[in-house]
Write a protein that holds these residues in place. Structure first.
Motif, short mmCIF file in Angstrom:
data_model
loop_
_atom_site.label_atom_id
_atom_site.label_comp_id
_atom_site.label_asym_id
_atom_site.label_seq_id
_atom_site.Cartn_x
_atom_site.Cartn_y
_atom_site.Cartn_z
N VAL A 75 2.02 14.77 5.11
CA VAL A 75 1.60 14.58 3.72
C VAL A 75 2.73 13.94 2.92
CG1 VAL A 75 0.97 15.80 1.61
CG2 VAL A 75 -0.07 16.45 3.79
N HIS A 76 3.95 14.35 3.19
CA HIS A 76 5.12 13.78 2.52
C HIS A 76 5.17 12.27 2.72
CE1 HIS A 76 9.58 13.76 1.51
NE2 HIS A 76 9.44 12.62 2.16
N VAL A 77 5.08 11.84 3.97
CA VAL A 77 5.21 10.41 4.29
C VAL A 77 4.02 9.62 3.71
CG1 VAL A 77 5.24 8.71 6.16
CG2 VAL A 77 6.60 10.80 6.34
N VAL A 78 2.81 10.14 3.89
CA VAL A 78 1.62 9.42 3.42
C VAL A 78 1.66 9.28 1.89
CG1 VAL A 78 -0.89 9.53 3.20
CG2 VAL A 78 0.20 10.07 5.38
N ALA A 79 1.99 10.35 1.20
CA ALA A 79 2.03 10.29 -0.26
C ALA A 79 3.12 9.34 -0.74
CB ALA A 79 2.26 11.69 -0.83
N ALA A 80 4.28 9.37 -0.10
CA ALA A 80 5.37 8.48 -0.51
C ALA A 80 5.00 7.02 -0.27
CB ALA A 80 6.64 8.84 0.25
N LEU A 81 4.37 6.73 0.89
CA LEU A 81 3.93 5.35 1.15
C LEU A 81 2.84 4.92 0.16
CD1 LEU A 81 3.83 5.35 5.07
CD2 LEU A 81 5.49 4.21 3.58
N ALA A 82 1.98 5.87 -0.23
CA ALA A 82 0.98 5.56 -1.25
C ALA A 82 1.66 5.23 -2.58
CB ALA A 82 0.02 6.73 -1.42
N GLY A 83 2.76 5.91 -2.87
CA GLY A 83 3.52 5.61 -4.08
C GLY A 83 4.11 4.20 -4.02
N VAL A 84 4.62 3.82 -2.86
CA VAL A 84 5.15 2.46 -2.70
C VAL A 84 4.05 1.43 -2.91
CG1 VAL A 84 6.21 0.84 -1.09
CG2 VAL A 84 6.98 3.22 -1.15
N ALA A 85 2.89 1.66 -2.26
CA ALA A 85 1.77 0.72 -2.39
C ALA A 85 1.28 0.65 -3.83
CB ALA A 85 0.64 1.14 -1.46
N GLY A 86 1.16 1.80 -4.48
CA GLY A 86 0.72 1.81 -5.86
C GLY A 86 1.69 1.12 -6.78
N GLY A 87 2.99 1.32 -6.56
CA GLY A 87 3.99 0.65 -7.38
C GLY A 87 3.96 -0.85 -7.23
N ILE A 88 3.84 -1.32 -5.99
CA ILE A 88 3.78 -2.76 -5.75
C ILE A 88 2.52 -3.36 -6.38
CG2 ILE A 88 3.54 -4.52 -3.95
CD1 ILE A 88 5.27 -2.76 -2.15
N ALA A 89 1.39 -2.66 -6.23
CA ALA A 89 0.14 -3.16 -6.81
C ALA A 89 0.22 -3.21 -8.33
CB ALA A 89 -1.02 -2.27 -6.37
N ALA A 90 0.84 -2.20 -8.92
CA ALA A 90 0.96 -2.19 -10.38
C ALA A 90 1.88 -3.30 -10.86
CB ALA A 90 1.50 -0.83 -10.84
N LEU A 91 2.96 -3.53 -10.15
CA LEU A 91 3.89 -4.60 -10.53
C LEU A 91 3.25 -5.98 -10.38
CD1 LEU A 91 7.15 -3.17 -8.92
CD2 LEU A 91 6.75 -3.51 -11.37
N ALA A 92 2.35 -6.08 -9.41
CA ALA A 92 1.67 -7.36 -9.19
C ALA A 92 0.51 -7.57 -10.16
CB ALA A 92 1.16 -7.43 -7.75
N GLY A 93 0.21 -6.57 -10.98
CA GLY A 93 -0.88 -6.70 -11.94
C GLY A 93 -2.24 -6.37 -11.38
N VAL A 94 -2.30 -5.90 -10.12
CA VAL A 94 -3.58 -5.57 -9.50
C VAL A 94 -4.09 -4.21 -9.98
CG1 VAL A 94 -4.76 -5.18 -7.29
CG2 VAL A 94 -2.99 -6.96 -7.49
N LEU A 95 -3.15 -3.31 -10.24
CA LEU A 95 -3.50 -1.95 -10.64
C LEU A 95 -3.44 -1.85 -12.16
CD1 LEU A 95 -4.16 0.51 -8.82
CD2 LEU A 95 -1.82 1.30 -9.20
N GLY A 96 -4.56 -1.53 -12.77
CA GLY A 96 -4.60 -1.42 -14.22
C GLY A 96 -4.02 -0.12 -14.72
N ALA A 97 -4.16 0.13 -16.01
CA ALA A 97 -3.59 1.34 -16.62
C ALA A 97 -4.18 2.60 -15.98
CB ALA A 97 -3.83 1.33 -18.12
#
Length: 296
Positions: free
Chosen positions: A55-77
Motif C-alpha cells: 500500500v505504501h508503494v502503490v500510494a506513493a506512486l499514485a502521488g507521483v502520477a497525480g503530481g505529474i498529471a496536475a503539473l501537466a494540466g491534465v488534472l483539474g482542481a
C-alpha cells in the motif's frame, strides 16, 4: 497555474517519489523494512508487513502520477483535491503510527536550546527594558548551567546520537511522510481556494478563531506538565532518573511550551511582532489600541 501552487505540486511529487523509492528498497531487501514492527503503522498491525509495504508503494506512486498529471494540466482542481485526499488518508491514517509525532517532538526538543539562545539574544537586541531583566540574566544562567552540567549534557548528546543512528530508517520514513503529507495537504487547500466550500469554511474558522486557537494551545499542556515532573522527586512516566534524563525532560517540556505560546500568538498582537520587536509600520497597524509591544 500560479507559481505557488505549482511549486507546492513539484515538492509534493518529489516527496512522493522519494517515499516510493524507500518502499521499493524495502521490497527489494536493500534496507530494513520499518513495517516489520507492527507498531509502526495501523495497517502493519492489522494486515502485516507485506500489505503495509505494498500500500505504501502503490500510494506513493499514485502521488507521483497525480503530481505529474496536475503539473501537466491534465488534472483539474477536483482531481488535485482527490489526489491530496488519497495521500492524506493512506499516509495520515492507514500507514500512520506514533513515529512522525515522536520524530517532530524530539527534533523540536533538540532545537530548543538554540531557539532559547536566539530568543534571548533578540530580547537583548530589541527590548531595552527586558534586556537587563530577562535577556542578559537568561543568557548568563544558560552559560553557567551548561558549564555546571557539562557531563550530563555530553551524556544527552551521546544518547541522542546513538538513538538517531539506531532508528535512522524510521526517522527517514517519518520525515518523508511529514513532508509528503504537508505538501499534499497544501496542494489540496490551494486547489479548493476560491470555491464556495472553502469560503464558508474560512468564514466559520475566522468567526471562531479565538476558541479554536485556545483549544489547540491546550493540546501540548498535559505533556509539558508531565515532563516538568522529571525535575521533581516524583517524576511521572519515568523512574531512576539521572541528571541527563532530567535535563532532557526539561528540554522536551520546553518544546511543548513553545507550541503553546506560538499558538496563542496567532490571536494576540504580540504574535505579529515578536521576536523581531516593534517597528513604526507595525505599531501603525494598531491605531485603535495599545501597541503590541512597548515603545523602547
Amino acid at each position: 497555474m500560479e507559481r505557488l501552487p505549482r511549486a507546492t505540486l513539484i515538492g509534493a511529487t518529489i516527496a512522493s517519489g522519494a517515499t516510493a523509492l524507500l518502499g521499493l528498497a524495502w521490497m527489494l531487501g536493500l534496507s530494513p523494512n520499518v513495517y516489520a514492527d507492527p507498531a509502526t503503522a495501523l495497517l502493519a498491525r492489522l494486515a502485516g508487513q507485506d500489505a503495509a509495504t505494498t500500500v505504501h508503494v502503490v500510494a506513493a506512486l499514485a502521488g507521483v502520477a497525480g503530481g505529474i498529471a496536475a503539473l501537466a494540466g491534465v488534472l483539474g482542481a477536483r482531481g488535485r483535491v482527490w489526489a491530496a485526499a488519497l495521500q492524506l488518508v493512506v499516509f495520515g491514517v492507514v500507514l500512520q503510527g506514533g513515529g512522525p509525532l515522536s520524530t517532530m517532538g524530539y527534533l523540536v526538543a533538540m532545537a530548543m536550546p538554540l531557539a532559547v539562545v536566539v530568543l534571548l539574544v533578540q530580547v537583548v537586541r530589541r527590548y531595552r527594558v527586558a534586556r537587563w531583566t530577562v535577556g542578559v540574566p537568561g543568557l548568563a544562567l544558560l552559560v553557567v548551567g551548561a558549564f555546571l552540567a557539562r557531563d550530563a549534557l555530553a551524556g544527552i548528546v551521546r544518547m541522542l546520537g546513538a538513538g538517531l543512528y539506531e532508528n535512522r530508517a524510521g526517522l527517514l520514513l517519518s520525515l518523508l511522510v511529514l513532508a509528503a503529507g504537508t505538501l499534499w495537504a497544501a496542494a489540496g487547500v490551494q486547489a479548493l481556494a476560491g470555491t464556495p466550500v472553502m469560503e464558508r469554511t474560512t468564514d466559520w474558522v475566522v468567526r471562531h478563531r479565538k476558541a479554536i486557537t485556545i483549544v489547540a494551545a491546550t493540546g501540548p499542556l498535559p505533556y509539558a506538565l508531565v515532563r516538568l515532573t522529571w525535575l521533581t522527586p516524583w517524576p511521572q512516566l519515568g523512574f531512576d532518573m539521572d541528571l541527563s534524563t532530567r535535563i532532557w525532560g526539561l528540554t522536551l517540556s520546553s518544546g511543548a511550551w513553545l507550541g503553546v505560546f506560538l499558538t496563542l500568538g496567532l490571536i494576540r498582537p504580540w504574535g505579529e511582532v515578536f521576536p523581531a520587536g516593534c517597528r513604526a509600520s507595525q505599531a501603525a497597524a494598531y491605531p485603535s489600541r495599545r501597541p503590541p509591544c512597548p515603545a523602547g
